[in-house]
Design an enzyme around this catalytic site. Structure first.
Site, PDB file in Angstrom:
ATOM      1  N   CYS A   1      18.296 116.804  41.037  1.00 38.69           N
ATOM      2  CA  CYS A   1      17.926 116.643  42.660  1.00 38.69           C
ATOM      3  C   CYS A   1      18.019 118.210  43.313  1.00 38.69           C
ATOM      4  CB  CYS A   1      18.919 115.479  43.303  1.00 38.69           C
ATOM      5  SG  CYS A   1      18.316 115.078  44.965  1.00 38.69           S
TER       6      CYS A   1
ATOM      7  N   GLU B   1      18.888 109.669  39.923  1.00 41.82           N
ATOM      8  CA  GLU B   1      20.389 110.240  39.922  1.00 41.82           C
ATOM      9  C   GLU B   1      21.138 109.007  40.152  1.00 41.82           C
ATOM     10  OE1 GLU B   1      22.570 113.793  42.642  1.00 41.82           O
ATOM     11  OE2 GLU B   1      20.708 112.942  43.388  1.00 41.82           O
TER      12      GLU B   1
ATOM     13  N   LYS C   1      26.109 118.082  37.316  1.00 40.28           N
ATOM     14  CA  LYS C   1      25.279 118.429  38.461  1.00 40.28           C
ATOM     15  C   LYS C   1      25.809 120.022  38.821  1.00 40.28           C
ATOM     16  CE  LYS C   1      22.872 117.325  42.752  1.00 40.28           C
ATOM     17  NZ  LYS C   1      22.689 116.160  43.757  1.00 40.28           N
TER      18      LYS C   1
ATOM     19  N   PRO D   1      14.090  90.831  70.712  1.00 40.94           N
ATOM     20  CA  PRO D   1      13.617  90.608  72.147  1.00 40.94           C
ATOM     21  C   PRO D   1      12.185  91.558  72.118  1.00 40.94           C
ATOM     22  CG  PRO D   1      15.905  91.283  71.699  1.00 40.94           C
ATOM     23  CD  PRO D   1      15.253  91.677  70.399  1.00 40.94           C
ATOM     24  N   LEU D   2      11.117  90.636  72.349  1.00 44.28           N
ATOM     25  CA  LEU D   2       9.812  91.372  72.602  1.00 44.28           C
ATOM     26  C   LEU D   2       9.562  91.610  73.859  1.00 44.28           C
ATOM     27  CD1 LEU D   2       7.721  92.317  70.746  1.00 44.28           C
ATOM     28  CD2 LEU D   2       6.493  90.160  70.771  1.00 44.28           C
ATOM     29  N   SER D   3       9.726  92.818  74.353  1.00 47.39           N
ATOM     30  CA  SER D   3       9.646  92.999  75.781  1.00 47.39           C
ATOM     31  C   SER D   3       7.999  93.219  76.411  1.00 47.39           C
ATOM     32  CB  SER D   3      10.412  94.414  76.135  1.00 47.39           C
ATOM     33  OG  SER D   3       9.623  95.645  75.623  1.00 47.39           O
ATOM     34  N   GLY D   4       7.334  93.415  75.698  1.00 52.16           N
ATOM     35  CA  GLY D   4       5.929  93.810  75.838  1.00 52.16           C
ATOM     36  C   GLY D   4       5.630  95.187  76.303  1.00 52.16           C
ATOM     37  N   GLY D   5       6.662  95.870  75.706  1.00 52.42           N
ATOM     38  CA  GLY D   5       6.389  97.642  75.647  1.00 52.42           C
ATOM     39  C   GLY D   5       6.382  97.964  74.127  1.00 52.42           C
ATOM     40  N   ILE D   6       5.949  99.423  74.287  1.00 55.45           N
ATOM     41  CA  ILE D   6       5.364  99.691  73.075  1.00 55.45           C
ATOM     42  C   ILE D   6       6.434  99.701  71.811  1.00 55.45           C
ATOM     43  CG2 ILE D   6       5.904 102.172  73.332  1.00 55.45           C
ATOM     44  CD1 ILE D   6       2.822 102.489  72.115  1.00 55.45           C
ATOM     45  N   ASP D   7       7.645 100.067  72.147  1.00 57.09           N
ATOM     46  CA  ASP D   7       8.863 100.176  71.207  1.00 57.09           C
ATOM     47  C   ASP D   7       9.105  98.841  70.502  1.00 57.09           C
ATOM     48  OD1 ASP D   7       9.297 102.800  71.655  1.00 57.09           O
ATOM     49  OD2 ASP D   7      10.676 102.621  73.350  1.00 57.09           O
ATOM     50  N   SER D   8       9.203  97.430  71.233  1.00 57.22           N
ATOM     51  CA  SER D   8       9.497  96.577  70.381  1.00 57.22           C
ATOM     52  C   SER D   8       8.218  96.182  70.015  1.00 57.22           C
ATOM     53  CB  SER D   8      10.072  95.360  71.522  1.00 57.22           C
ATOM     54  OG  SER D   8       9.030  95.105  72.444  1.00 57.22           O
TER      55      SER D   8
END
Length: 705
Positions: A177, A45, A114, A360-367
């Site tokens: 579509c 499309e 369309k 910013p890698l925090s050590g948590g699961i999201d980052s």
């Protein structure tokens, strides 16, 4: 014997307003369709402009440029001897339409607008276009003068409207579509009028677990009506939050015979199949009720074409034979998370010509999930390079700034373009710091580590100097107001530092350019408002902003084995914490305790609120039937009220959300998807009174029993 036709459809990675690039990808798909022996090529499309032009569709220039590009395609020598179904916007009688333009050997045969526009969720097509309101009706359209000069039409007039194409040996009808998803899809009426081949040109985006809906509609269309269905789709990030997930498919009489990939770094993918028209005719003729309806069906205007789809010289010993049926291929949700956001990010970084990413890698699961998706992207790039994808190699050289680089090793690529940083304070634990460092090492990221206590203390000291007041944390005897303000100082300073490092880390490594800062707030935290406005959730793009915490955990468990990253198990078993408050022997900050609800509960609240359109009252009623006797009516009422209170008071945060990969139906993104006010009475007093009345009546009844 059979009546064999070879037909092609495609996935194209088009980019909004990239007229020259879009043209070249269209031409390549036509060449590839011809190499595969196809006599009909179907494209996505609005492929000439790119689907996601949004308000650019209101500009007159766009319609002019579309015809200019179409004219170049039309007169290109590689586009001869094949029927072309190409998508572009067209203005007719000063009205803008989303159209298919059908041509053969430089002759424009018809323009099909369309009929039903996508106008909910992520789509606002009626802001730009008008649906064609006249079923089975055709008008005259006068081609632009410069198009008349290059096309082979005897007249400057071509049919415009709801019509079908009749070749020497088959009849072709066209859907676009959304029309497949409507209750009264055009293919029903067309099939009753003898149309045997249906094309559907789409700009359909990826959502987790969505593909099966689309595929079943395609399969059921031909199972019910008979016929051949060719579905084309855009693939990739064309400039916004959506990732179009390809999966071009060819089906016949309810069975799939060809399926393209859903996620790929290939800009052009063509799938073809050889099918037997006699199988369609036999399938339909055997259904007496269908024959009776067909005999009484209103007719479509037929535009004739001199082309023949099937070779007239096919014999029993010919190498042409029907393509066998196959099972539909689906990815698991975990695979979708690994692939979809990764492809989206690659398109983004290569097209904006950044030097890579910063997290910013925090050590948590999201980052951790964000970083793992970046690594998944590097794996995809390395695989494509090892398979000889010249475009991927060229793009990787631009992103890395190395004209000789070949990205065959994902860890090497990751080291060049992915930068991480642990921004610790006195409230950070050794565990989170070591997890961040170990993950960066495992994937090859360029990692830095810092303590920002001096910066936090400076800001805190500035406030004390100006006001004479020193705020303290709750665990030290401070108020909730002080506690929140002190957490937000750390969170917002991390955003400032993230952008500083993103701009200067490439310079430190002798590279030009800057990095894209990646956000790492998941959809549930955003829904609840459990994030600081303008903290490190504020970034350039966010690959996990539309993904639930529950799905992210499943993805990390999958990625641990898929990418051989044992460190990921440490993230799975860790307690989610923001680490913005001091840790004592009696207190460790916990996300779910802070929020007053679990992430699983947030997913349920989100789906009921957005997908099922529930307010507080109807949500309570549904959850009462689902959650009792595990929870009492009073407990359910308290949870529902708490959710809506925090949803309402934090709604303003969604107005400044980082653009996120759209992956979930209950995304609270205020900028495109979830159009609700950001100033709401959080008490929902009328609904709350009705809930209280029900709870009271249930308690009374329980006592009486």
């Amino acid at each position: 014997m059979g009546h064999y036709v070879t037909l092609a459809t495609c996935n194209l990675n088009q980019w909004a307003l990239d007229f020259e690039g879009n043209r070249d990808r269209i031409l390549e798909s036509i060449r590839e369709a011809k190499r595969q022996g196809a006599s009909l090529r179907v494209g996505p499309e609005l492929e000439i402009t790119g689907y996601g032009c949004l308000d650019h569709f209101l500009e007159g220039d766009l319609y002019l440029h579309s015809w200019e590009v179409y004219a170049e395609i039309l007169e290109h020598p590689d586009t001869s001897d094949i029927i072309l179904d190409i998508g572009m916007p067209v203005m007719h009688k000063n009205v803008k339409y989303n159209c298919r333009v059908i041509s053969y050997n430089r002759e424009i045969l018809l323009i099909r607008p369309k009929l039903s526009l996508a106008n909910d969720g992520n789509y606002r097509e009626m802001r730009y276009f008008t649906p064609w309101p006249k079923a089975r009706y055709v008008e005259d359209y006068t081609l632009p003068r410069f198009v008349q000069n290059v096309c082979a039409n005897e007249s400057a007039i071509v049919p415009f409207g709801d019509c079908v194409l009749s070749t020497k040996d088959a009849v072709i009808g066209f859907e676009t579509c959304e029309e497949l998803f409507t209750p009264q899809s055009p293919h029903i009426g067309m099939s009753l009028d003898g149309v045997e081949i249906f094309t559907n040109s789409s700009g359909s985006h990826h959502e987790l677990r969505k593909l099966n809906t689309r595929m079943e509609l395609i399969r059921e269309a031909t199972a019910k009506c008979g016929g051949i269905y060719l579905y084309a789709n855009q693939r990739g990030c064309d400039g916004d939050r959506l990732y179009y997930d390809g999966c071009a498919v060819i089906a016949v009489n309810g069975e799939v015979v060809a399926q393209g990939s859903q996620f790929s770094l290939d800009d052009v993918e063509v799938v073809s199949a050889t099918l037997d028209l006699e199988a369609v005719r036999s399938y339909r003729a055997s259904k007496i009720s269908q024959c009776m309806q067909a005999a009484n069906s209103p007719c479509y205007a037929r535009v004739t074409c001199k082309a023949e789809l099937s070779p007239s010289s096919v014999t029993f010993d010919s190498e042409v034979y029907p393509t066998p049926t196959r099972e539909i291929r689906y990815h698991s949700p975990e695979e979708e998370i690994a692939l979809g956001p990764a492809c989206w990010m690659w398109d983004y970084v290569r097209r904006c010509r950044a030097a890579g990413f910063f997290v910013p890698l925090s050590g948590g699961i999201d980052s951790c999930a964000t970083a793992t998706i970046v690594y998944s992207m590097c794996v995809l790039v390395a695989d494509a390079a090892n398979n000889g994808n010249e475009q991927v190699i060229k793009d990787a050289r631009v992103v890395t700034g190395d004209p000789d680089f070949v990205p065959t090793d994902p860890k090497e690529l990751c080291n060049r373009i992915f930068h991480t940083c642990f921004m610790g304070t006195e409230n950070s634990s050794k565990d989170t710091r070591s997890r961040a460092k170990d993950l960066a090492a495992a994937i090859g990221a360029y990692h830095t580590d810092l303590n920002m206590d001096s910066v936090v203390s400076a800001v805190r000291g500035l406030f004390e100097t100006v006001t004479g007041k020193r705020p303290i944390f709750k665990v030290h005897g401070g108020s909730a107001t002080e506690n929140l303000a002190l957490q937000n100082i750390q969170a917002r300073l991390r955003m400032v530092l993230a952008y500083l490092f993103a701009q200067l880390l490439p310079w430190c490594r002798g590279r030009a350019g800057g990095l894209l800062v990646l956000g790492s707030a998941n959809v549930d935290e955003t829904l609840r408002g459990y994030l600081t406005k303008y903290d490190c959730s504020s970034a350039d793009i966010n690959p996990i902003g539309g993904i639930s915490k529950t799905d992210l955990k499943k993805f990390i468990a999958y990625a641990e084995h898929k990418f051989d990253l044992p460190i990921l198990n440490d993230f799975l078993t860790a307690v989610p914490t923001a680490e913005l408050e001091p840790i004592t022997k009696d207190y460790v900050q916990s996300d779910e305790v802070d929020m007053g609800m679990t992430y699983d509960e947030l997913s349920v609240f989100g789906r009921l609120r957005k997908v099922e359109k529930c307010g507080p009252y109807s949500m309570f009623i549904k959850l009462y039937h689902e959650w009792t006797p595990r929870l009492s009516a009073e407990q359910i009422a308290a949870k529902v009220k708490r959710f809506f209170w925090f949803y309402a008071v934090n709604r303003h945060k969604t107005t400044v959300l980082t653009p996120s990969y759209h992956a979930e139906q209950y995304s609270p993104d205020d900028n495109r998807f979830d159009l609700r006010p950001f100033l709401i009475n959080p008490g929902f007093s009328w609904a709350s009174k009705k809930i209280d009345a029900i709870v009271k009546s249930l308690e009374t009844k329980k006592k009486e029993d």
